[in-house]
Design a protein around this motif. Structure first.
Motif, mmCIF file in Angstrom:
data_model
loop_
_atom_site.group_PDB
_atom_site.id
_atom_site.type_symbol
_atom_site.label_atom_id
_atom_site.label_comp_id
_atom_site.label_asym_id
_atom_site.label_seq_id
_atom_site.Cartn_x
_atom_site.Cartn_y
_atom_site.Cartn_z
ATOM 1 N N ALA A 113 0.987 -1.277 0.188
ATOM 2 C CA ALA A 113 -0.001 0.001 -0.045
ATOM 3 C C ALA A 113 0.846 1.281 -0.061
ATOM 4 O O ALA A 113 0.668 2.338 -0.682
ATOM 5 C CB ALA A 113 -0.869 0.078 0.983
ATOM 6 N N MET A 114 2.067 1.302 0.647
ATOM 7 C CA MET A 114 2.967 2.341 0.806
ATOM 8 C C MET A 114 3.541 2.579 -0.634
ATOM 9 O O MET A 114 3.483 3.709 -0.843
ATOM 10 C CB MET A 114 3.757 1.988 1.748
ATOM 11 C CG MET A 114 4.860 3.270 2.034
ATOM 12 S SD MET A 114 6.264 2.841 3.405
ATOM 13 C CE MET A 114 6.955 1.352 2.712
ATOM 14 N N ILE A 115 3.887 1.628 -1.276
ATOM 15 C CA ILE A 115 4.704 1.806 -2.523
ATOM 16 C C ILE A 115 3.663 2.204 -3.454
ATOM 17 O O ILE A 115 3.862 3.158 -4.256
ATOM 18 C CB ILE A 115 5.254 0.330 -3.047
ATOM 19 C CG1 ILE A 115 6.262 -0.072 -1.936
ATOM 20 C CG2 ILE A 115 5.811 0.409 -4.289
ATOM 21 C CD1 ILE A 115 6.928 -1.359 -2.426
ATOM 22 N N LYS A 116 2.602 1.587 -3.584
ATOM 23 C CA LYS A 116 1.467 1.906 -4.642
ATOM 24 C C LYS A 116 0.967 3.260 -4.493
ATOM 25 O O LYS A 116 0.644 4.146 -5.258
ATOM 26 C CB LYS A 116 0.466 0.785 -4.891
ATOM 27 C CG LYS A 116 0.785 -0.550 -5.311
ATOM 28 C CD LYS A 116 -0.409 -1.311 -5.159
ATOM 29 C CE LYS A 116 0.131 -2.768 -5.841
ATOM 30 N NZ LYS A 116 0.475 -2.803 -7.025
ATOM 31 N N GLY A 117 0.526 3.751 -3.060
ATOM 32 C CA GLY A 117 0.017 4.944 -2.744
ATOM 33 C C GLY A 117 0.913 5.957 -3.111
ATOM 34 O O GLY A 117 0.456 7.039 -3.708
#
Length: 516
Positions: A304-308
């Motif tokens: 989620a951190m990477i994609k966001g």
């Protein structure tokens, strides 16, 4: 002995020894024999050309100039079957046909110097491609540190009461790994090593097991952060964030198709996916929160951190990739599995993978330059446009060509060689109210990405099948692997038709997030 047949008079010893050595080398090495045969053929052809009249030579020159780019492409297709590394084939053909073009007054030797600026500005200095090493490292570290193994076990426990639970867990796990790594080899290899022995032990049908692993692993080129999407966006000069956002929903739709198929198949035929014994995955309910907190939430949070950060413009792909690579190191530290030996192994494997990718990128850049300089893209565009196809017919033709090429080529060859040829054709398409003109490129690239998934699953050169077979136990036959991927290839084609029929499946999220 053989030389005496041709030379009755005795030859000097040193000359006899050298000629015998040459004769032995030619007879022992098939490659050298082929080269000698080709040189003889070229010499005969050259002698025939010299025997022609000036008018005949001029007509032959014009004919060769017209068909030289097509010959270059056909030669590439033939040499790809030789098993020789693709990077060397592309680079060698670029040099050979450049020299040939020089003798035919179609290519200037000074143009070889254009290779360096094109390589530098299109590959070496490209800030988008900087993210690829980080994502490669992230995927390899996930595999070697055991984080993926813990995640698979957690998903198995949570789904243990569902029919076909282990197969469903594999698909979910494969989707998560695809989202984390973006590398087919990493996710398919990892899932095969972790899940296939367990599925075989529990009595799962080999074809279903192999199909689930191969299909879910190939989602890595569609679900962001995908290396393929980064390269495609760079080639078409569009936003990587927009491409990531456009590919999310189609990727999740395909994963949903896989889950529904497996659940229905396991329900109708319980013998192909028998339920797991309760004692095998027995975990007390009071330990569920700790297991989820330790094995499930950390990798999912990292995703989620990477994609966001990429999708919402907080970080560039290269920055997000670096954070993701560092995040996997922290996960390995948290699991007390990080060591210098592990870090050295991950770094070496990542370096080899990265070198292979960029070697192909550099060679493909040289090949594409020579091909275009010889007029190859103009010939292809003229042949297609002269057929009088409408935009829909042209789109279907390009999809069929891509699907057929997927039987013989890997996605990186198709992307780097074919996509630049398709680019001017895509720019001229018009679908009226079905797709807005500004959205056609994103829609087309999403269709290409879905289509290219099949290149990993279709024999004879489906690389996901090679990865799977290389690690699978000996009792798993290649015929079972081929049989297992058939329903998943059909589901991928259904997903392709769905996105083609309803473009908003791919475009709506991109428009909503970016107000595009």
């Amino acid at each position: 002995m053989g030389l005496r047949l041709f030379f009755p008079t005795p030859l000097p010893n040193f000359l006899t020894a050298n000629m015998e050595a040459i004769l032995n080398a030619v007879t022992r090495r098939k490659g050298l024999t082929i080269v000698v045969a080709l040189l003889v053929i070229v010499g005969v052809i050259y002698a025939r050309i010299l025997g022609m009249s000036p008018d005949q030579q001029e007509d032959l020159l014009y004919a060769v100039q017209d068909y030289l780019p097509i010959t270059m492409f056909v030669t590439l297709a033939i040499l790809l079957f030789s098993g020789f590394p693709v990077a060397f084939i592309l680079g060698g053909l670029a040099f050979c046909f450049g020299i040939l073009g020089y003798f035919l007054d179609m290519f200037s030797l000074i143009e070889f110097f254009n290779f360096m600026p094109r390589i530098w500005f299109q590959a070496a200095e490209n800030l988008v491609l900087v993210s690829i090493p980080a994502f490669v490292f992230m995927g390899v570290m996930m595999e070697r540190s055991g984080v993926a193994n813990d995640l698979l076990y957690c998903v198995q426990v949570l789904l243990k009461r569902v029919a076909g639970s282990l197969a469903l867990a594999v698909i979910i796990m494969g989707t998560v790994l695809a989202a984390m790594t973006g590398i087919i080899g990493a996710s398919v290899t990892m899932m095969t090593a972790l899940a296939l022995p367990t599925m075989i032990k529990q009595g799962y049908k080999n074809s279903l097991s192999c199909g689930c692993i191969a299909a879910s692993g190939t989602l890595g080129i569609l679900i962001p952060p995908s290396i393929m999407l980064i390269i495609m966006a760079d080639l078409m000069a569009v936003s990587v964030g927009n491409m990531f956002m456009a590919a999310i929903v189609p990727g999740l739709v395909l994963a949903f198709f896989y889950l529904v198929f497996v659940a229905v198949y396991a329900k109708l035929k319980p013998e192909v996916a028998p339920p797991l014994p309760p004692e095998l995955l027995h975990v007390p309910k009071n330990e569920y929160p700790g297991m989820i907190f330790k094995s499930f939430l950390p990798p999912v949070s990292l995703i989620a951190m990477i994609k966001g950060s990429i999708l919402f413009g907080v970080a560039t792909p290269s920055e997000a990739g670096a954070v993701g690579a560092f995040g996997t190191i922290l996960l390995a530290i948290g699991n007390r599995r990080l060591s210098m030996k592990l870090l050295r192994s991950v770094s070496m494997t990542s370096a080899r993978t990265i070198a292979m990718i960029f070697f192909i990128v550099i060679s493909a850049t040289c090949f594409a330059y020579v091909y275009r300089s010889l007029g190859g893209d103009d010939i292809v565009e003229h042949l297609i446009l002269s057929a009088g196809l409408s935009s829909w017919e042209l789109l279907i033709l390009l999809m069929v060509i891509t699907f057929m090429l997927g039987f013989f080529l890997d996605w990186i060859e198709i992307t780097l060689i074919v996509l630049p040829v398709f680019a001017p054709l895509v720019a001229g398409m018009d679908f009226g109210d079905h797709v807005a003109q500004k959205d056609i490129v994103f829609w087309f690239l999403t269709l290409m990405a879905i289509n290219l998934q099949t290149s990993f699953l279709t024999p004879p050169f489906g690389f996901a099948l090679f990865y799977l077979k290389g690690i699978a136990p000996k009792e798993v036959k290649i015929q079972e692997i081929y049989k297992g991927i058939i329903p998943f290839v059909i589901l991928q084609l259904i997903g392709l038709i769905l996105v083609m029929w309803k473009p908003n499946v791919a475009l709506s999220l991109m428009k909503a997030v970016y107000d595009y």
